[in-house]
Write an enzyme that holds these catalytic residues in place. Structure first.
Site, short mmCIF file in Angstrom:
data_model
loop_
_atom_site.label_atom_id
_atom_site.label_comp_id
_atom_site.label_asym_id
_atom_site.label_seq_id
_atom_site.Cartn_x
_atom_site.Cartn_y
_atom_site.Cartn_z
N CYS A 99 4.75 -4.33 -0.50
CA CYS A 99 4.35 -5.37 -1.46
C CYS A 99 3.14 -4.84 -2.19
CB CYS A 99 4.00 -6.67 -0.73
SG CYS A 99 3.33 -7.92 -1.86
N ASN A 148 -1.45 -13.95 12.09
CA ASN A 148 -2.01 -13.22 10.96
C ASN A 148 -1.05 -13.37 9.78
OD1 ASN A 148 -3.07 -11.39 9.13
ND2 ASN A 148 -2.34 -9.58 10.22
N GLY A 149 -1.52 -13.96 8.70
CA GLY A 149 -0.65 -14.15 7.54
C GLY A 149 -1.00 -15.40 6.77
N ASP A 192 -14.24 5.48 -4.43
CA ASP A 192 -14.28 4.23 -3.65
C ASP A 192 -12.84 3.80 -3.40
OD1 ASP A 192 -15.26 2.13 -2.24
OD2 ASP A 192 -16.41 1.28 -3.88
N ASP A 193 -12.65 2.89 -2.43
CA ASP A 193 -11.27 2.50 -2.13
C ASP A 193 -10.67 1.63 -3.23
OD1 ASP A 193 -11.75 -0.45 -1.14
OD2 ASP A 193 -13.28 0.82 -0.27
N CYS A 210 -0.61 -7.63 -5.74
CA CYS A 210 -1.96 -7.78 -6.28
C CYS A 210 -2.23 -6.78 -7.41
CB CYS A 210 -3.00 -7.65 -5.18
SG CYS A 210 -2.85 -6.16 -4.18
N CYS A 255 2.32 -4.88 3.11
CA CYS A 255 1.16 -4.90 2.19
C CYS A 255 0.61 -3.47 2.08
CB CYS A 255 0.09 -5.83 2.76
SG CYS A 255 -1.50 -5.67 1.95
N TYR A 290 -7.20 0.07 2.52
CA TYR A 290 -8.47 -0.51 2.91
C TYR A 290 -8.49 -1.20 4.27
CZ TYR A 290 -12.52 -3.56 2.90
OH TYR A 290 -13.67 -4.21 3.24
N CYS A 328 -3.26 -12.59 -4.18
CA CYS A 328 -2.37 -12.33 -3.05
C CYS A 328 -2.01 -13.67 -2.41
CB CYS A 328 -3.07 -11.45 -2.01
SG CYS A 328 -2.07 -11.23 -0.51
N GLY A 331 -11.25 -8.98 11.01
CA GLY A 331 -11.78 -10.34 10.92
C GLY A 331 -13.05 -10.47 11.71
N CYS A 369 -6.88 -11.44 9.40
CA CYS A 369 -6.76 -11.64 10.84
C CYS A 369 -6.24 -10.41 11.56
CB CYS A 369 -5.76 -12.76 11.16
SG CYS A 369 -6.25 -14.37 10.61
#
Lengths: 459, 459, 459, 459
Positions: free
Chosen positions: A441, A108-109, A353-354, A444, A244, A250, A390, A34, A7
């Site tokens: 954080c 957003n979250g 690549d990312d 992931c 994050c 990304y 995540c 989004g 979001c």
């Protein structure tokens, strides 16, 4: 890359009016966060009106709609589904009537303990019409409002009972309240344009509307705007928080600055570390457009290998693209990306690549480059391998779909068909944002989260 | 850049069928050549069917439509209006019934003497339902067919009477005929995929459908495909022709190779010549995305000034974008482009764009960079100044809107607000495509055309 | 006529499946009861899915959507806005998650004390996302469910606390519950088709899906269907109830039978009474299509004056009709209705309409007939004058717009321009439904309601 | 009824402007004559603009479009496909450029020798982009214009070479030309509104725009309007002509008057003749809505059997209606028509329809009435049996689908399941229009046509 951000949020108070239009341009700048639904709610003379639907900002809004939404405050939202499916019902801002009038929420979250919360409310007789966490937050605010003297106090109280990630904008007929969770998972910043006050997920949205960046909201901070006066409802927590880190790699737009760190610079640095950690003799460094380009430049700079344009992205592929049929699915990459033969023919190519999620796209790109004549293809990922889900708003696939959970490094390389493969190390990852005023954080990539997830989900 | 290409054409014969789908992917790859209308006509068991409309390829075609068009031959077209307005009626391929059955035509180019031709036909009792040149070509073919034993002979005969630019694909129930004008203004190439034969405006469309590039059609060449056999109806003229040099600078996709010259390489070379011709002390070279990026890289390489990413393009701006209202129009550039502060702040910036037409966008970008903190902005254009109209298919504005026709170099610089301004010289222009096997038309930069326009238009 | 019905509801249990399709056809038959939004929710293997939107049944549903909704139970809804505006958000069925899982609600009716109820819930921390009464009913059911052992008991309990009009269908993953308010304001009937059980607002919807009419639900009755077994949860109240008498005059379809009374016959009878109460010497009796035709026939029969077709309705006027501009608005009637000159020219015409609300349309029709040559026009209304609002689901304008509230009979006649004017008397009104097994609400014609509205609204 | 009319035309000259809007309302009134495509072309300051598309008038036109088309002349068209398929390309008015400028054509009718004509033009080098006859007429006019001094002379000359049916309106930048074929197959009338001159297929369209009917154009008549002056270009032929008699029975709107005969009266008379020719003892006469109602009334009047409303038509069934699936197709009639049980239960019913084509709908309606309790059903058709195709614009199915071509009377009755069956006799057919100032074509009922079809088609 195949991951989805969840979001983007935007809020504006402007005594000069036209706030829906400002939100419209702000959402355009946040569209990368989004692409499934979007919406704007506005306050005009204390009256709330709104418009939201499935689609891109450019599809959902028409001039007439913006004119009808005209007002002196507005909140906007773009959404990719994490929880909640793609239903039109889940489009935000959530608008509602409660004991003190109307509210609009943009969020957003993600709340890892949403199920438990929902059950708790249901046992009080609540009904839920969407599957989004925002409805839960709305209930919490509505209940807190029964005890609190103002909407901003109610937001403050309600959020105290929640655990998880939120960058939240709440709008009442008189006030705009912006809040960030205690851990600071998702970004949220604030700017000004004359007398106007603007909140946005990323600074690029402030730039788009001509607002001057003022500051990021700190973890746990809550700010309220009323008649142009900005008041801190709750100060940021002392700790640096846990942004994050994948926002840098990304999600965010390269021209955004988050917590003091330029996103573009972070990516370029990631590329530099990649070059150091995984040196290789090669003739050209190329990136997967668009999100791998910055890291590729950094990699080229550090390694001294020339930077080249090896892949061109087709700018017209949208949701309506008809994918090649059965047995030709692998060919889709040819339509999405064109290889520059002159750049790669006969050459040893470093391909940046990312990140690598399932590995299927990477395999197709490697194969495309070989067809175009590349002699060697050395794949570099500017993120470490994904090993864990995540819980805070990113749509990372289940472990059984993550190539790094299912295979060892050499196996992955073989599957992808690259001559060598290198991931950014965790150690370097933490060095890509030297200007950041926050902690991170990286759950992931490590499986370690700032919150005790197991307790939270099973409580 | 604010210039429009006019069209892209695509044709395919494939005994395995599914040609409409192949054309669909081919048109996706050519979408940059025209975004106003698109269409596909297909032959299935000698029967013609078609679908065309206003919109992008991804908007106009649905899976069901492609299934209904399924066949063993197809022609496709994307269009930006030059002559003919944006009407749905002008969408191509043009489909028609004539004395020998049905035909479909897809055409890229322009006939300077169209008015005179139309009048001539009208005096024979003809009626015109569109304003496109393709209808004129169709009449010419239909009349030639009365005297010629085959459709390809008729095409050959008809084109002999025309002067101007065309890359043309004609499809009858049995044959696919591809033709390029005697001057070779617009590109057209041919490839193969197994038994399939493919024609396309650019080689990137061959790549997209997995076809192997075979060769460019030469100036004046006409080729016919029947039941898989490719036959030269008319050999290429001996002369090298006059390819529109602006195809390299702006129109074509960087991953295309035209007449042996990589488009990306040509742009990179243009950037190198710019650096040589207009040296400047600076800290960073940036490009205007997307079409200025390649030249900016070349410029950085040659000058030794670091290449940077200074501008990020919003990928979601489409035709439905609502431009800022009265008095805010200049702000649109903020939404379309984001400046990377970290890259330009306090720096002397070399800004490379592909060309300068009216100058308004350049002025806005320079201003955007200054707001982001750029200390100096040195604008470089990888094309010479536009001084003359194009008669062969490019939508160059009238002279009174061309900044280079109205102002001297220093005036332009002041208007745009740059610290220095440099255009690529004509001499260097002719050196950007060293691998090209053709000659060039540079009429828009010189006012000199391969055809005597005045005679043609007033004949 | 310019009044709007509020809603139609439909519910079906069918072990053979395909219930969404059955609901689709049922809603088609009920479309006259609401043309703003429609929706269907279905249960397939205990899973709820739904689709609803602004538009007619034929516009909102596509074959693919119906296929996806396939199931063994379904509820459907068509809606004209009374409370709640025309927003998409207010489309029904309302679907929700509550303590025991999912529910879908379809509701026809109105709660006069909605504001008071809403406030009560809000003081418990509730939030409202629509402005429809159905959300209130849903809250009441969700709260009752905390205390009740089954959904049908919860519906029963919840409705006990409400005052007003509802014909309600509630669907849980296992059960279909149909309920009618204690006063029986709105119709609701039940039928069977093999093993299938069907509920609908009107019997015409049973006919449309091939179901056999079984019976009307009585006032206060609640019925539950589970696995095909029909169980009376609450018996009908002993009293005869108060069916909205305007259902016979205007709302219902002529081929429906409500509470034992054919709607067509009721209208024909109304026409007969009109002829008796307001005799006039005339040459022809004509009706305003479509809702005035039946009464016109009755009027002709009773008076012995020949029945004629004097007005033809344009069947293609829809919501997209562009009304004539400023100063021509009166002309709209010409496009909507065509006068048959041969029928009215030189004649004394009795014109029968179902009712007179604002009088503007009547004036235009009278004028149209005079232009077509009518010598005299005697207007007859098969309803008495409107003098009071409806609290139970009909969108009757405010008193200041009701011609009968603002003017005396002779004034009205003059305004409308008729030679004479006659309304059905209240006494006759009560005789138009001799076969009805119920009592009536005639509050809009008398100001007397079955419920003490003042207490209810101000409680 | 399952037959389709082909087209309706409308033309207006009005110095006060707003002609596109007038045409819009005129087309609304003619919508029953064609529901597939529609269009309006307008002249404003000698400039032609137009808009046309697939869809109903209310779907195709938006206020903005009408505003853009604003002008002092306009022609409009509604179309049901006879020749030409439903393609958007075939939408009319046809607009074109020819030797003398622009033209717009709107055409109702059919040319039996179209193929031969098309071939003739093709051998002169013509191309055809549609499959409609109008394009042929346009070519003929364009060629004639080379020899004729004015557009009206050219129309006159061109039509001399044609055989078949046309009611044609041609618009040049200065003139409006209306023409009717020599046989007068299709209606065309003229009216005035102040200084405005209006042409329309039916008088109901004149009424809709507030124009006063002036007269029908006679067979072969051609009229031109220039600057408000109406000039007869060609006088009507002396003969009475051959108006399609089915216009009275089915096509035209009941409130239209064609050639002096009220359509409603003709239908009512047809019903009277039916009663005389096929008397039966019965309790009620009902009609199939809408086109059978007028004849049913006539039948009731003549027979003395009471007229009843036995069937109610669902007004919301449109093109988007999803028909019941495999094995349920017969049920569609239930959704389209509702039976009034109280009217038919236990009764002997005379059922009047306008005509019987394939017989399938009739069988379903008879069955619906029996289910509703009808004791006997006596079917009466107010048209004779169809035995032959129409060459002049009506879409009558091939003989092998016409029930009357395949079966004897008693067989038909059995198939349909009626207790008795009666068609209007040919003798009576010719008496239904006593006020008509014209002769008739009854070829579909007799196989005898005013033109020698065999010569024409095989010439």
């Amino acid at each position: 890359m195949e991951l989805h951000e969840e979001c983007g949020v935007f809020g504006v108070y402007d005594p000069a009016g036209d706030c829906a239009r400002t939100a419209y341009y702000g959402l355009y700048a946040l569209q990368h966060r989004g692409q499934e639904t979007c919406g704007i709610a506005a306050i005009n003379n204390r009256e709330l009106s709104f418009h939201k639907d499935v689609g891109l900002v450019g599809e959902v809004f028409r001039p007439q709609i913006l004119d009808e939404l005209n007002g002196t405050m507005a909140v906007g939202h773009v959404r990719y589904s994490t929880t909640g499916g793609t239903r039109r019902e889940n489009a935000q801002p959530l608008t509602l009537k409660y004991v003190k009038g109307t509210l609009a929420l943009a969020h957003n979250g993600n709340l890892p303990h949403a199920d438990e919360l929902r059950t708790r409310f249901e046992y009080q007789g609540a009904i839920f019409q969407t599957t989004s966490d925002s409805e839960l937050i709305a209930y919490a605010i509505a209940q807190a409002r029964l005890r609190c003297p103002s909407v901003e106090e109610a937001v403050c109280q309600a959020l105290k009972g929640l655990r998880g990630a939120w960058s939240l904008i709440v709008m009442s007929p008189r006030k705009l309240v912006a809040a960030r969770d205690l851990w600071g998972f998702r970004p949220l910043c604030m700017g000004r344009r004359g007398e106007a006050v603007v909140f946005a997920s990323e600074s690029c949205a402030l730039d788009a509307v001509g607002a001057k960046f003022e500051r990021d909201l700190g973890p746990g901070e809550i700010v309220a705007v009323e008649d142009g006066a900005v008041r801190t409802v709750q100060k940021p927590a002392g700790a640096k928080g846990h942004l994050c880190i994948f926002e840098y790699i990304y999600f965010a737009r390269p021209d955004s600055t988050i917590c003091g760190q330029s996103v573009h610079q972070a990516r370029r640095l990631a590329g530099r570390f990649l070059a150091k950690e995984h040196p290789v003799e090669a003739d050209v460094v190329i990136g997967v457009p668009d999100s791998g380009l910055d890291a590729a430049m950094g990699c080229a700079e550090e390694s001294g290998i020339p930077y080249g344009v090896g892949l061109v992205k087709n700018r017209y592929i949208g949701r309506t693209f008809i994918t090649p049929g059965q047995g030709h699915r692998e060919e889709a990459v040819r339509i999405k990306l064109g290889a520059l033969k002159h750049c790669v023919e006969g050459k040893r190519v470093v391909l940046v690549d990312d990140s690598i999620v399932r590995g299927t796209t990477s395999r197709q790109i490697v194969s495309l480059l070989r067809e175009a004549g590349a002699r060697e293809v050395h794949l570099r990922s500017s993120a470490p391998p994904f090993v864990s889900p995540c819980w805070f708003g990113t749509d990372i696939p289940d472990n059984d779909q993550l190539i790094a959970c299912q295979h060892s490094g050499e196996d992955i390389r073989k599957q992808i068909g690259a001559d060598s493969l290198g991931f950014l190390s965790l150690k370097s990852l933490h060095k890509i944002a030297p200007d950041a005023a926050c902690g991170f954080c990286d759950g992931c990539f490590t499986g370690k989260y700032p919150l005790n997830i197991i307790d939270l989900v099973h409580s």
